[in-house]
Design a protein around this motif. Structure first.
Motif, PDB file in Angstrom:
ATOM      1  N   ALA A  55      -9.801  -3.202   1.683  1.00 15.49           N
ATOM      2  CA  ALA A  55      -8.774  -2.274   1.206  1.00 15.49           C
ATOM      3  C   ALA A  55      -7.448  -3.009   1.095  1.00 15.49           C
ATOM      4  O   ALA A  55      -7.036  -3.695   2.027  1.00 15.49           O
ATOM      5  N   PRO A  56      -6.773  -2.880  -0.047  1.00 12.38           N
ATOM      6  CA  PRO A  56      -5.464  -3.522  -0.179  1.00 12.38           C
ATOM      7  C   PRO A  56      -4.440  -2.762   0.658  1.00 12.38           C
ATOM      8  O   PRO A  56      -4.230  -1.568   0.470  1.00 12.38           O
ATOM      9  N   GLY A  57      -3.835  -3.434   1.614  1.00 10.54           N
ATOM     10  CA  GLY A  57      -2.858  -2.791   2.478  1.00 10.54           C
ATOM     11  C   GLY A  57      -1.502  -2.657   1.822  1.00 10.54           C
ATOM     12  O   GLY A  57      -1.231  -3.276   0.782  1.00 10.54           O
ATOM     13  N   THR A  58      -0.639  -1.874   2.418  1.00 18.18           N
ATOM     14  CA  THR A  58       0.708  -1.690   1.876  1.00 18.18           C
ATOM     15  C   THR A  58       1.538  -2.963   1.998  1.00 18.18           C
ATOM     16  O   THR A  58       2.567  -3.093   1.348  1.00 18.18           O
ATOM     17  N   ASP A  59       1.052  -3.922   2.822  1.00 16.86           N
ATOM     18  CA  ASP A  59       1.750  -5.196   2.976  1.00 16.86           C
ATOM     19  C   ASP A  59       1.310  -6.215   1.931  1.00 16.86           C
ATOM     20  O   ASP A  59       1.732  -7.363   1.957  1.00 16.86           O
ATOM     21  N   GLY A  60       0.433  -5.808   1.018  1.00 16.99           N
ATOM     22  CA  GLY A  60      -0.044  -6.700  -0.029  1.00 16.99           C
ATOM     23  C   GLY A  60      -1.244  -7.537   0.379  1.00 16.99           C
ATOM     24  O   GLY A  60      -1.793  -8.268  -0.440  1.00 16.99           O
ATOM     25  N   GLN A  61      -1.657  -7.451   1.621  1.00 17.78           N
ATOM     26  CA  GLN A  61      -2.800  -8.208   2.116  1.00 17.78           C
ATOM     27  C   GLN A  61      -4.062  -7.349   2.061  1.00 17.78           C
ATOM     28  O   GLN A  61      -3.993  -6.127   2.133  1.00 17.78           O
ATOM     29  N   GLU A  62      -5.211  -8.023   1.957  1.00 16.80           N
ATOM     30  CA  GLU A  62      -6.486  -7.316   2.032  1.00 16.80           C
ATOM     31  C   GLU A  62      -6.825  -7.070   3.500  1.00 16.80           C
ATOM     32  O   GLU A  62      -6.684  -7.960   4.335  1.00 16.80           O
ATOM     33  N   HIS A  63      -7.253  -5.864   3.816  1.00 15.81           N
ATOM     34  CA  HIS A  63      -7.637  -5.496   5.173  1.00 15.81           C
ATOM     35  C   HIS A  63      -9.067  -4.976   5.140  1.00 15.81           C
ATOM     36  O   HIS A  63      -9.559  -4.540   4.113  1.00 15.81           O
ATOM     37  N   ILE A  64      -9.713  -5.018   6.287  1.00 13.52           N
ATOM     38  CA  ILE A  64     -11.067  -4.480   6.391  1.00 13.52           C
ATOM     39  C   ILE A  64     -10.986  -3.084   6.993  1.00 13.52           C
ATOM     40  O   ILE A  64     -10.469  -2.885   8.078  1.00 13.52           O
ATOM     41  N   SER A  65     -11.518  -2.137   6.255  1.00 13.31           N
ATOM     42  CA  SER A  65     -11.584  -0.753   6.704  1.00 13.31           C
ATOM     43  C   SER A  65     -13.016  -0.464   7.128  1.00 13.31           C
ATOM     44  O   SER A  65     -13.952  -0.825   6.422  1.00 13.31           O
ATOM     45  N   ASN A  66     -13.165   0.188   8.282  1.00 11.06           N
ATOM     46  CA  ASN A  66     -14.512   0.561   8.704  1.00 11.06           C
ATOM     47  C   ASN A  66     -14.738   2.071   8.658  1.00 11.06           C
ATOM     48  O   ASN A  66     -15.827   2.542   8.941  1.00 11.06           O
ATOM     49  N   VAL A  67     -13.717   2.825   8.278  1.00 10.23           N
ATOM     50  CA  VAL A  67     -13.840   4.272   8.109  1.00 10.23           C
ATOM     51  C   VAL A  67     -13.012   4.695   6.904  1.00 10.23           C
ATOM     52  O   VAL A  67     -11.865   4.271   6.743  1.00 10.23           O
ATOM     53  N   GLN A  68     -13.609   5.532   6.068  1.00  6.64           N
ATOM     54  CA  GLN A  68     -12.901   6.067   4.914  1.00  6.64           C
ATOM     55  C   GLN A  68     -13.043   7.586   4.893  1.00  6.64           C
ATOM     56  O   GLN A  68     -14.092   8.113   5.244  1.00  6.64           O
ATOM     57  N   ALA A  69     -11.967   8.242   4.499  1.00  3.51           N
ATOM     58  CA  ALA A  69     -11.991   9.701   4.327  1.00  3.51           C
ATOM     59  C   ALA A  69     -11.774   9.990   2.853  1.00  3.51           C
ATOM     60  O   ALA A  69     -10.731   9.644   2.294  1.00  3.51           O
ATOM     61  N   MET A  70     -12.775  10.605   2.224  1.00  5.59           N
ATOM     62  CA  MET A  70     -12.663  10.968   0.816  1.00  5.59           C
ATOM     63  C   MET A  70     -12.315  12.455   0.739  1.00  5.59           C
ATOM     64  O   MET A  70     -12.972  13.292   1.358  1.00  5.59           O
ATOM     65  N   PHE A  71     -11.275  12.744  -0.023  1.00  3.44           N
ATOM     66  CA  PHE A  71     -10.835  14.118  -0.225  1.00  3.44           C
ATOM     67  C   PHE A  71     -11.199  14.542  -1.644  1.00  3.44           C
ATOM     68  O   PHE A  71     -11.027  13.776  -2.584  1.00  3.44           O
ATOM     69  N   PRO A  72     -11.688  15.766  -1.823  1.00  2.00           N
ATOM     70  CA  PRO A  72     -12.226  16.197  -3.110  1.00  2.00           C
ATOM     71  C   PRO A  72     -11.191  16.475  -4.186  1.00  2.00           C
ATOM     72  O   PRO A  72     -11.544  16.905  -5.277  1.00  2.00           O
ATOM     73  N   ARG A  73      -9.940  16.237  -3.887  1.00  2.00           N
ATOM     74  CA  ARG A  73      -8.898  16.372  -4.906  1.00  2.00           C
ATOM     75  C   ARG A  73      -7.711  15.535  -4.487  1.00  2.00           C
ATOM     76  O   ARG A  73      -7.669  14.997  -3.384  1.00  2.00           O
ATOM     77  N   GLU A  74      -6.754  15.414  -5.337  1.00  2.00           N
ATOM     78  CA  GLU A  74      -5.535  14.661  -5.053  1.00  2.00           C
ATOM     79  C   GLU A  74      -4.551  15.572  -4.328  1.00  2.00           C
ATOM     80  O   GLU A  74      -4.114  16.583  -4.876  1.00  2.00           O
ATOM     81  N   TYR A  75      -4.252  15.231  -3.078  1.00  2.00           N
ATOM     82  CA  TYR A  75      -3.321  16.022  -2.277  1.00  2.00           C
ATOM     83  C   TYR A  75      -1.942  15.382  -2.186  1.00  2.00           C
ATOM     84  O   TYR A  75      -1.028  15.961  -1.632  1.00  2.00           O
ATOM     85  N   GLY A  76      -1.812  14.157  -2.651  1.00  2.00           N
ATOM     86  CA  GLY A  76      -0.544  13.466  -2.535  1.00  2.00           C
ATOM     87  C   GLY A  76      -0.313  12.881  -1.155  1.00  2.00           C
ATOM     88  O   GLY A  76       0.819  12.595  -0.772  1.00  2.00           O
ATOM     89  N   PHE A  77      -1.380  12.687  -0.375  1.00  2.00           N
ATOM     90  CA  PHE A  77      -1.253  12.092   0.942  1.00  2.00           C
ATOM     91  C   PHE A  77      -0.750  10.656   0.808  1.00  2.00           C
ATOM     92  O   PHE A  77      -0.986   9.994  -0.201  1.00  2.00           O
ATOM     93  N   THR A  78      -0.085  10.169   1.863  1.00  2.00           N
ATOM     94  CA  THR A  78       0.437   8.805   1.853  1.00  2.00           C
ATOM     95  C   THR A  78      -0.007   8.070   3.116  1.00  2.00           C
ATOM     96  O   THR A  78      -0.509   8.687   4.060  1.00  2.00           O
ATOM     97  N   VAL A  79       0.228   6.766   3.164  1.00  2.00           N
ATOM     98  CA  VAL A  79      -0.113   5.982   4.352  1.00  2.00           C
ATOM     99  C   VAL A  79       0.856   6.271   5.490  1.00  2.00           C
ATOM    100  O   VAL A  79       0.594   5.891   6.630  1.00  2.00           O
ATOM    101  N   ARG A  80       1.935   6.958   5.223  1.00  2.00           N
ATOM    102  CA  ARG A  80       2.894   7.292   6.281  1.00  2.00           C
ATOM    103  C   ARG A  80       2.563   8.615   6.961  1.00  2.00           C
ATOM    104  O   ARG A  80       3.122   8.930   8.008  1.00  2.00           O
TER     105      ARG A  80
END
Length: 133
Positions: A55-80
């Motif tokens: 996953a591309p992180g907000t710092d511009g680096q690639e990170h490894i994610s081991n859990v993902q949450a998929m939401f069935p629509r666009e809610y406008g959520f952010t990393v903050r």
């Protein structure tokens, strides 16, 4: 009855069996503490899965994610924003109040679109311990 699954459609309701609570980011105070909208949390349906993904992180680096949450629509959520994942992500499953372990910091967010616009979004996390997969 429509449950607001947006472009993915209500007929796929079974694909989103998890509840994720989101508290929107408000601000960072003068002491460096992050403030969230704890008075107005939103609980939405999601599909939370454990798999290794880059996953591309907000710092511009690639990170490894081991859990993902998929939401069935666009809610406008952010990393903050602050996310509370299902109980199976607790380090102490016997303690229902062990919320901190279920609130990992998001690494990245992917928004998927099609010809009709926003379709769904995926939030990528790095979780210390994953149970039940």
């Amino acid at each position: 009855m429509s449950h607001g699954y947006g472009p993915i459609g209500d007929d796929l309701e079974d694909m989103f069996p998890d509840d994720v609570t989101v508290e929107r980011f408000l601000e960072d105070d003068n002491e460096g503490n992050t403030q969230y909208d704890e008075a107005n949390p939103v609980t939405v349906k999601a599909r939370v899965i454990g798999r290794m993904r880059s996953a591309p992180g907000t710092d511009g680096q690639e990170h490894i994610s081991n859990v993902q949450a998929m939401f069935p629509r666009e809610y406008g959520f952010t990393v903050r924003d602050r996310y509370t994942l299902p109980m199976r992500f607790s380090l102490n499953p016997a303690d229902a109040n062990d919320v901190a372990a279920r609130q990992p910091k998001p690494l990245a967010i992917d928004r998927s679109t099609d010809e009709d616009g926003a379709h769904h979004q995926v939030v990528y996390f790095a979780v210390l311990r994953v149970r039940g997969f």
